[in-house]
Write an enzyme that holds these catalytic residues in place. Structure first.
Site, mmCIF file in Angstrom:
data_model
loop_
_atom_site.group_PDB
_atom_site.id
_atom_site.type_symbol
_atom_site.label_atom_id
_atom_site.label_comp_id
_atom_site.label_asym_id
_atom_site.label_seq_id
_atom_site.Cartn_x
_atom_site.Cartn_y
_atom_site.Cartn_z
ATOM 1 N N GLU A 132 7.394 7.067 -8.468
ATOM 2 C CA GLU A 132 8.302 7.773 -9.379
ATOM 3 C C GLU A 132 9.737 7.360 -9.043
ATOM 4 O O GLU A 132 9.970 6.784 -7.967
ATOM 5 C CB GLU A 132 8.155 9.297 -9.195
ATOM 6 C CG GLU A 132 6.746 9.779 -9.508
ATOM 7 C CD GLU A 132 6.595 11.293 -9.407
ATOM 8 O OE1 GLU A 132 7.587 11.988 -9.058
ATOM 9 O OE2 GLU A 132 5.479 11.768 -9.679
ATOM 10 N N GLY A 134 12.131 9.000 -7.873
ATOM 11 C CA GLY A 134 12.596 9.574 -6.605
ATOM 12 C C GLY A 134 11.632 9.411 -5.447
ATOM 13 O O GLY A 134 11.912 9.846 -4.329
ATOM 14 N N ASP A 246 -5.719 1.060 0.847
ATOM 15 C CA ASP A 246 -6.358 0.257 1.905
ATOM 16 C C ASP A 246 -7.100 -0.942 1.305
ATOM 17 O O ASP A 246 -7.122 -2.029 1.875
ATOM 18 C CB ASP A 246 -7.368 1.099 2.707
ATOM 19 C CG ASP A 246 -6.689 1.992 3.739
ATOM 20 O OD1 ASP A 246 -5.473 1.828 3.974
ATOM 21 O OD2 ASP A 246 -7.396 2.849 4.316
ATOM 22 N N GLY A 357 11.978 -30.903 -2.816
ATOM 23 C CA GLY A 357 13.393 -31.232 -3.040
ATOM 24 C C GLY A 357 13.916 -30.534 -4.285
ATOM 25 O O GLY A 357 13.522 -29.401 -4.585
ATOM 26 N N GLU A 381 2.679 -1.942 -3.163
ATOM 27 C CA GLU A 381 1.573 -1.316 -2.390
ATOM 28 C C GLU A 381 2.032 -0.946 -0.983
ATOM 29 O O GLU A 381 1.287 -1.027 -0.010
ATOM 30 C CB GLU A 381 0.343 -2.232 -2.392
ATOM 31 C CG GLU A 381 -0.149 -2.466 -3.822
ATOM 32 C CD GLU A 381 -1.582 -2.907 -3.935
ATOM 33 O OE1 GLU A 381 -2.361 -2.612 -3.022
ATOM 34 O OE2 GLU A 381 -1.910 -3.521 -4.962
ATOM 35 N N THR A 383 5.975 -1.125 1.125
ATOM 36 C CA THR A 383 6.791 -2.253 1.620
ATOM 37 C C THR A 383 6.320 -2.652 3.025
ATOM 38 O O THR A 383 5.609 -1.891 3.697
ATOM 39 C CB THR A 383 8.282 -1.851 1.704
ATOM 40 O OG1 THR A 383 8.408 -0.805 2.678
ATOM 41 C CG2 THR A 383 8.824 -1.378 0.363
ATOM 42 N N GLU A 385 8.068 -2.749 5.621
ATOM 43 C CA GLU A 385 8.590 -1.792 6.605
ATOM 44 C C GLU A 385 7.588 -0.643 6.770
ATOM 45 O O GLU A 385 7.311 -0.192 7.882
ATOM 46 C CB GLU A 385 9.960 -1.239 6.156
ATOM 47 C CG GLU A 385 11.113 -2.233 6.235
ATOM 48 C CD GLU A 385 11.119 -3.262 5.102
ATOM 49 O OE1 GLU A 385 10.364 -3.095 4.118
ATOM 50 O OE2 GLU A 385 11.871 -4.250 5.210
#
Ligand code: FAD
Length: 402
Positions: A132, A134, A246, A357, A381, A383, A385
């Protein structure tokens, strides 16, 4: 091209499946990619072919309309498709990992007959809607509300970034039955059918990559969802969502694995054919080292993805029968794979582009598209972190468990 018969022995079935997907991807998907990417359209004709070939029910048992090939077969198809295109793999992933598998794990028999069978047969496309405006990483803070009224729940709120959101016939929507309780008792999963009054598809996002997928805003205004469409128990929707993720994170690993191999193949071919200083550039050690790093990462990731897929398959379909250790391992392993795979894919595709290149920077080359497509895997799915938080929490709680 014939679809894969689920009755062949398992190894032969997987090998046949891989070659079916590879042929489909090179003969039918590759030719449409420039136009799909440029026009940013959902590839309806090739998605229809994927349905005909049985790809939309890969891990679902035959009794529910699928091919019964487990996570292993599913990952093999995602890997093969991703060698050629990430958008087709993402469409399949949102439908399979995030839509169908929670339905298979948590659905009642009646829900499986109504929703899972047509989804696994490819007759109905699924999507998953958690995010969402927020609540992204903090997904337990969602505020789309679900209020019981008579035989229904009334859903109100705004969801964003839903893959397949524009095309899906059924969306698995996470909503708050009690905002104050949050993820521990306050979130419920609902199967919401397209056409339900009060449910509309809103804005479609323009994106850096994955141009064949829709990324939709979904709006709910007094949307009456029958109580029999609650998936799992009321208040236990967060568990449903995390179980889906998962599987999703594992299949993202398979997608990165395919993307890396596609980029490596492009880079190797180019390096063998491009002459500079009177030599094919593949003769330069700087190029060879990049190719060697790609091969090493592909090798490591392949082992990781299929070991985790086999572990998930061994756990079986009965959620109540899963041990605490197996659950923890499944969650940790899929977080590790998602995080490492996406970062290795970013690096591999970056190096493959460098080997091309200036040509690698020119719009419309496969490597340029792959570079834009790959970036999202470090973000969606959960981050990377957040994956590191999951892994660290498990390490702190259980210590290192092989
Ligand atoms: C193309 C696309 C497709 C998507 N498909 C779907 C879908 O099908 N269904 C769905 O529900 N969602 C979907 N998403 C949403 C996606 O999962 C979220 O965007 C993602 O989880 C991150 O949430 P956010 O964008 O709100 O970022 P935020 O949560 O706002 O994060 C911003 C930054 O802060 C970091 N951060 C946040 N919290 C912490 C913390 N505790 N510690 C360290 N760093 C932190 C994040 O890692 C990130 O770098 C999709 C998104 C995109 C772009």
């Amino acid at each position: 091209m014939a679809s894969v018969e689920p009755t062949l022995d398992r190894e032969a079935t997987l090998a046949a499946l891989r070659s079916t997907v590879a042929r489909f991807a090179s003969e039918e998907v590759a030719p449409i990619l420039s136009e799909m990417d440029e026009r940013e359209v959902f590839p309806e004709a090739t998605v229809r072919r994927m349905k005909e070939l049985g790809f939309f029910g890969l891990p679902i048992p035959e009794e529910y309309g699928g091919l019964g090939l487990g996570k292993t077969g599913y990952c093999a198809v995602v890997e093969e498709l991703s060698k050629v295109d990430a958008s087709h793999a993402a469409i399949l992933g949102a439908h399979t990992s995030l839509g169908m598998t929670p339905l298979y794990y948590f659905g009642t028999e009646e829900q499986k007959q109504r929703f899972l069978v047509p989804a696994a047969r490819g007759e109905r496309l699924m999507a998953f809607s958690l995010t969402e405006p927020g609540s992204g990483s903090d997904s337990g803070a969602l505020v789309t509300s679900a209020r019981a009224e008579g035989d229904c729940y009334l859903l109100n709120g705004e969801k964003i970034y839903v893959t397949n959101g524009a095309e899906a016939n059924v969306v698995l929507v996470l909503a708050a039955n009690d905002v104050k309780l949050g993820p521990r008792g306050g979130i419920t999963a609902f199967l919401v059918e397209k056409g339900t009054r009060g449910f509309t598809v809103g804005r479609l996002e323009k994106k850096m990559g994955l141009h064949g997928t829709s990324t939709a805003q979904l709006l709910f205004q007094d949307c009456a969802v029958p109580k029999e469409n609650v998936l799992g128990e009321v208040g236990r929707g967060f568990v449903v969502a995390m179980t889906a993720l998962d599987v999703g994170r594992l299949s993202l690993g398979a997608g990165s694995l395919g993307g890396m191999q596609g980029a490596m193949r492009e880079a190797l071919t180019y390096a063998k054919n491009r002459l500079q200083f009177d030599l094919p550039i593949v003769e330069h050690q700087a190029i060879q080292f990049k190719l060697a790093d790609m091969a090493m990462h592909v090798h490591a990731l392949k082992t990781m993805v299929y070991a985790a897929a086999e572990h998930q398959d061994r756990m079986g379909p009965s959620v109540k029968g899963w041990t605490r250790e197996d659950r923890a391992k499944k969650t940790r392993d899929s977080a590790i794979i998602k995080c490492l795979a996406s970062e290795w894919a970013t690096r591999t595709i970056h190096d493959a582009l460098q080997i091309h290149g200036g040509l690698g920077y020119i719009r419309g080359t496969p490597i340029e598209r792959a570079y834009r497509d790959a970036r999202i895997s470090e973000i969606f799915e959960g981050t990377n972190e957040i994956q590191r938080l999951v892994v660290a929490r498990d390490l702190i709680t259980r210590g290192w468990v092989d």
